[in-house]
Every structure is written in C-alpha cells, then in structure tokens.
Design an enzyme around this catalytic site. Structure first.
Site, PDB file in Angstrom:
ATOM      1  N   SER A   1      40.758  47.531  27.917  1.00  0.00           N
ATOM      2  CA  SER A   1      40.984  46.328  27.106  1.00  0.00           C
ATOM      3  C   SER A   1      39.929  46.182  26.021  1.00  0.00           C
ATOM      4  O   SER A   1      38.792  46.618  26.182  1.00  0.00           O
ATOM      5  CB  SER A   1      40.961  45.080  27.982  1.00  0.00           C
ATOM      6  OG  SER A   1      41.139  43.942  27.164  1.00  0.00           O
TER       7      SER A   1
ATOM      8  N   LYS B   1      44.615  45.352  35.251  1.00  0.00           N
ATOM      9  CA  LYS B   1      44.812  45.227  33.798  1.00  0.00           C
ATOM     10  C   LYS B   1      46.046  44.383  33.490  1.00  0.00           C
ATOM     11  O   LYS B   1      46.061  43.582  32.546  1.00  0.00           O
ATOM     12  CB  LYS B   1      44.925  46.608  33.142  1.00  0.00           C
ATOM     13  CG  LYS B   1      45.237  46.574  31.638  1.00  0.00           C
ATOM     14  CD  LYS B   1      44.174  45.832  30.861  1.00  0.00           C
ATOM     15  CE  LYS B   1      44.242  45.841  29.369  1.00  0.00           C
ATOM     16  NZ  LYS B   1      45.448  45.721  28.643  1.00  0.00           N
TER      17      LYS B   1
ATOM     18  N   HIS C   1      45.080  40.892  33.892  1.00  0.00           N
ATOM     19  CA  HIS C   1      44.264  40.546  32.718  1.00  0.00           C
ATOM     20  C   HIS C   1      45.189  40.118  31.584  1.00  0.00           C
ATOM     21  O   HIS C   1      44.978  39.099  30.919  1.00  0.00           O
ATOM     22  CB  HIS C   1      43.419  41.766  32.309  1.00  0.00           C
ATOM     23  CG  HIS C   1      42.823  41.680  30.933  1.00  0.00           C
ATOM     24  ND1 HIS C   1      43.577  41.880  29.779  1.00  0.00           N
ATOM     25  CD2 HIS C   1      41.575  41.391  30.501  1.00  0.00           C
ATOM     26  CE1 HIS C   1      42.808  41.716  28.722  1.00  0.00           C
ATOM     27  NE2 HIS C   1      41.584  41.423  29.128  1.00  0.00           N
ATOM     28  N   ASN C   2      46.222  40.896  31.341  1.00  0.00           N
ATOM     29  CA  ASN C   2      47.133  40.581  30.243  1.00  0.00           C
ATOM     30  C   ASN C   2      47.926  39.308  30.505  1.00  0.00           C
ATOM     31  O   ASN C   2      48.204  38.548  29.578  1.00  0.00           O
ATOM     32  CB  ASN C   2      48.081  41.755  29.980  1.00  0.00           C
ATOM     33  CG  ASN C   2      47.401  42.852  29.182  1.00  0.00           C
ATOM     34  OD1 ASN C   2      46.191  43.030  29.289  1.00  0.00           O
ATOM     35  ND2 ASN C   2      48.155  43.590  28.401  1.00  0.00           N
TER      36      ASN C   2
ATOM     37  N   GLU D   1      45.736  36.674  29.591  1.00  0.00           N
ATOM     38  CA  GLU D   1      45.676  36.698  28.109  1.00  0.00           C
ATOM     39  C   GLU D   1      46.858  35.912  27.517  1.00  0.00           C
ATOM     40  O   GLU D   1      46.677  35.083  26.614  1.00  0.00           O
ATOM     41  CB  GLU D   1      45.710  38.168  27.668  1.00  0.00           C
ATOM     42  CG  GLU D   1      45.834  38.439  26.190  1.00  0.00           C
ATOM     43  CD  GLU D   1      45.967  39.951  25.921  1.00  0.00           C
ATOM     44  OE1 GLU D   1      45.085  40.732  26.353  1.00  0.00           O
ATOM     45  OE2 GLU D   1      46.956  40.364  25.292  1.00  0.00           O
TER      46      GLU D   1
END
Ligand code: 6PG
Length: 475
Positions: free
Chosen positions: A132, A186, A189-190, A193
């Site tokens: 990222s 990940k 994480h997105n 986001e």
C-alpha cells in the site's frame, strides 16, 4: 542452478508500470542489484532509460530469470486475476524449486490461498503480499503486508525492511501470518480506506450544503483537522485537493470531475468476505453501495426534480458547529477502523492465520493509504491486550468515543432533518447504538422466521431449539 556472478540481481520485478518501476528504484536506492521484466517493450525501455547502473530491464522472461541470484526472488505487480496465474505458469518454466515468488498485487485472498497450496506442493515458496501507498509509497517507502511462506519471508526481510516506510525508526513491514493472510489484511486495509473516503466525502457534503461554506474555507477545515487527532494521509490529500488549481485557471480542479465514483473491487471483496463470515462491517458496506449509487447519475438527476428538498439545505453556522463535525468524524473514523479490526480478529479465528493485530496496526502507521495518528491508539490498544475482541472495549478508546457521542448525534440528526445524505455517519452511529444494546429486537425476527417458515428459535433461560404454531394459541 547456481550462479555466483556478482552482476546478478537480488530481486526481480514483473510488471514495470509506475508501481513496479518505482518499487525497483526504491530497492536499487538501497544498493541492491535488481531486474525488471515487462512484455511491453516501451516500459522496458523507460526503465532502462533511467540509466541506473543496478537496474536492468528485460523483455524476455528467460533472460530476466537467468539474471537472478539463487534463490531467485521474483515479485509480480500485475493486475489481479487470471494474469497472475498465467505469469506464475510461465515463471515455473524458468525458475527452480526453492525459489521465491511474491504476488504484490491486490489479489483476492482465496486466489492466494489456492496458489500458495499449489506452489507449496510443487516446491516453490509463495508470498502473497499486500503493498500500500500508491506510486509515491512505492518510490519512497510503502507499507507491506506479506503472508504465506515464513522461511521465504526471512530471506526477503532485509530488503523489505529497508524499502518500507519507517515510523519511529521501525519499518512498516512485518510477516502477517499463514497462507493468504497478507492479502486478507490488505483487503481489509482497502475496506477501511473506502469507509474513510466515504466519511470524508460526506463531511464535504455537509460543509458545502449544510453550512454553505466556500471551498477555500473547507480547505482550512481539513488543514486544521490534519494538525489534530484526525491527522492522516487521507485528510492531508483532501486538504491539498481543496487547494489544487490547474496552471492559469482560477477554480479548484476537483469541481470539474464527474460525481461518479469508480472502484477496482477490494472494498466490495471486504464486504463480501465479512458477510460470508457473518461479521458486521456496515460502514464499509455503505461506502461500497454509495460508490455504486453515484454511478446512477441519470436516475439521480430525474429523482432530484421529482423529490425536491422540503427544507432549505442550509442549517448551522460555522464556528461551534465545526467542533461538532470534528467529533462526529472522530467517532465514525474510530468505528471504521474498529469494524475492520473486528473483521481481522474473526478472520484470524476462522482461517487460523496467526495474525497479530498489534503488528498490523503498527505497520499501518506509515506508508499506507490509511495511515493516521489514530493508528497509534489502535496499536497501543492491541499492544496492551493482544486478545482484544473489539476496539470499542478498550479503556482509552472508550473514553474518547464517549466524549464524541454528542457530536455524532447532532451531526446525523441535523443532516437527516435537512435532507443531506450522511449514510456512513448514520450507520456508524446506529452500529454503535446496537453494539451497546444488550437487548436487540432480534427476538422479533426469530419469531417471524418461525411463524412463516418454522425456522425455530431459542428461548431465554431454557436449553434447546423450539418451534411454535403461531396461529394456534393452544400450542
Ligand atoms: C493502496 C490502495 C490501492 C488501491 C487503490 C484504488 O493501498 O495503495 O488501496 O491498492 O488499488 O486505492 O482502489 P479502488 O479503485 O478500489 O478505489
């Protein structure tokens, strides 16, 4: 195949787009010889034209692989999906057992799970690694989330720790856990986001329509926020977007952009995975849905004529009201991270990843898109109690969350009364109100399910599963 040639590379990159090329330059900056491969000869030329003595780009895959030291390390930065499988297939023709393949793209964790098992069987080391930080992160220091083969990670560790961003002297990379753990982390994480971006865009809507502030004043709000507890990469770039004008133009450029959001899909994957695991992440869900709704411009345009606002949009004045908005944002931001972390907690139980939530918070503090001041608090919470089930239950988070309740209530109710959509904030508040609700109305849902479909229910204080004939009072 061993080769001692000192001109050989320690690291190979497949996919020389901006991310791949930037990451190679970052690796080369740390003194490593590295190689790149792309089937687009223009990209190969661009990398070779950099004239960096320790980066060599190839347009032939075999030449590229032969130029690597053993054990060979190849990272793929190619679009997620079938391309990854076909690149792996080609690589296996040229690589040796014991070599290391890293997938640094946004692959779906179930694909990584399958590839890991397959490559392990064939004797190759496979590392699924979330990366990222966008283009700048790749060049100057990303946050990296590797998972899968631990032995391979130990070999990669010195390079990865050097090229990562650093926070308080510590690199923003660490081994995440077994098999597809890196890509799962990940993905979450997105998801976070997406949630944060939705919250920021709803804030903008309230500042613009509810408070009727001008863009230059909104810029100042984000500027101020970025100096306090909301300091984060996403607030920082929003501040900058509210100042960006094209050369020779006198208006803010982002106002020329269509109000239709695109998505590559990782937010949707987070919601899908969470639903499959029955873990609620409603701020992420609503963020995905609102991007989807934004695409229906023609319907929205028609409906805007059909259902005009009943009231004037403008309500509050700036001043004190901005403090309430800051509280509301803080509250909802905490909730967005808390929902993501809860999903990770549950995924850890379900998939036996051996995740450490404190390590995840630690490596998200720098380099990645969701880096923020608040991640320090998340890190402290999980460092204090690595088994913490939900961030809302942490003592110091409880304290600050409690203080922001008046702000979120005012923000959501005012927006609702004036017809301004703040779904992510509203869902953050309702999620919280039910999270702290000892008696949810779910008993009624159970009764309804049993009424129409004999789906049975459980009773308070009585073991077992029951069914009632609801139309027979004697039952
Ligand atoms: C990152 C980002 C990145 C992602 C973009 C676009 O961590 O650097 O998450 O991986 O591709 O944010 O995502 P969407 O197109 O889905 O908005």
């Amino acid at each position: 195949m061993t080769n001692e040639n000192k001109n050989q590379s320690s690291f190979g990159m497949i996919g020389l787009g901006t991310m791949g090329s930037n990451l190679l330059q970052n690796i080369a900056d740390h003194g490593y010889n590295c190689s790149g491969y792309d089937n687009d000869s223009k990209k190969v030329d661009t990398v070779n034209d950099l004239n960096r003595g320790n980066i060599h780009a190839f347009s032939d895959l075999k030449d590229f692989v032969q130029n690597l030291k053993s054990p060979k390390v190849v990272m793929m930065l190619v679009p997620a999906g079938k391309i990854v499988d076909s690149v792996i297939e080609e690589l296996l023709q040229a690589m040796d057992k014991g070599d290391i393949i890293i997938d640094g793209g946004n692959s779906h964790f179930t694909d990584t799970e399958r590839r890991f098992a397959d490559l392990e069987k064939k004797g190759y080391h496979f590392v699924g690694m979330g990366v990222s930080g966008g283009e700048e992160g790749a060049r100057k220091g990303p946050s990296m989330m590797p998972g899968g083969d631990k032995k391979a990670y130990e070999i990669l560790k010195p390079i990865l720790e050097k090229i990562a961003a650093h926070v308080n002297g510590e690199p923003t990379v660490a081994y995440m856990g077994e098999r597809s753990a890196g890509h799962f982390v990940k993905m979450v994480h997105n998801g976070i986001e997406y949630a944060l971006m939705q919250l920021i865009s709803e804030t903008y809507e309230v500042l613009k329509k509810g408070l009727q502030m001008e863009d230059k004043d909104i810029h100042q709000v984000f500027e101020k926020w970025n100096e306090g507890r909301l300091k984060s990469y996403l607030i920082e770039i929003t501040r900058d977007i509210f100042a960006y004008k094209k050369k020779g133009e006198n208006h803010l450029f982002f106002n020329d952009i269509k109000d239709e959001a695109k998505a590559k899909g990782t937010g949707k994957w987070t919601s899908q995975a969470a639903m499959d695991m029955t873990v609620p992440v409603p701020i992420i869900d609503i963020a995905v849905s609102m991007r989807d709704l934004s695409k229906y411009k023609d319907l929205r345009t028609k409906a805007s004529k059909l259902y005009p606002n009943e009231k004037e949009l403008k309500y509050g004045n700036t001043g004190d009201y901005l403090a309430k908005i800051e509280e509301a944002f803080y509250f909802s931001m905490v909730s967005a991270y808390a929902q993501g972390m809860h999903l990770l907690y549950c995924a850890n139980e379900e998939f036996k990843y051996h995740l450490n939530l404190d390590t995840i918070a630690k490596i998200w503090r720098g380099g990645c898109i969701i880096r923020s001041e608040f991640l320090e608090d998340i890190y402290s919470a999980y460092k204090k109690d690595s088994k913490l089930k939900h961030l809302f239950l942490d003592e110091s988070i409880h304290e600050s969350l409690q203080k922001s309740i008046p702000g979120i209530r005012t923000f959501v109710s005012d927006a609702a009364l004036h017809g301004i959509a703040v779904p992510a904030f509203a869902v953050a508040l309702s999620y919280f109100d039910n999270f702290r609700n000892e008696e949810m109305p779910a008993n009624l849902i159970q009764a309804q399910r049993d009424f129409f479909g004999s789906h049975t229910y459980e009773l308070k204080g009585k073991e077992g599963v029951f069914h009632t004939d609801w139309e027979d009072p004697n039952h």
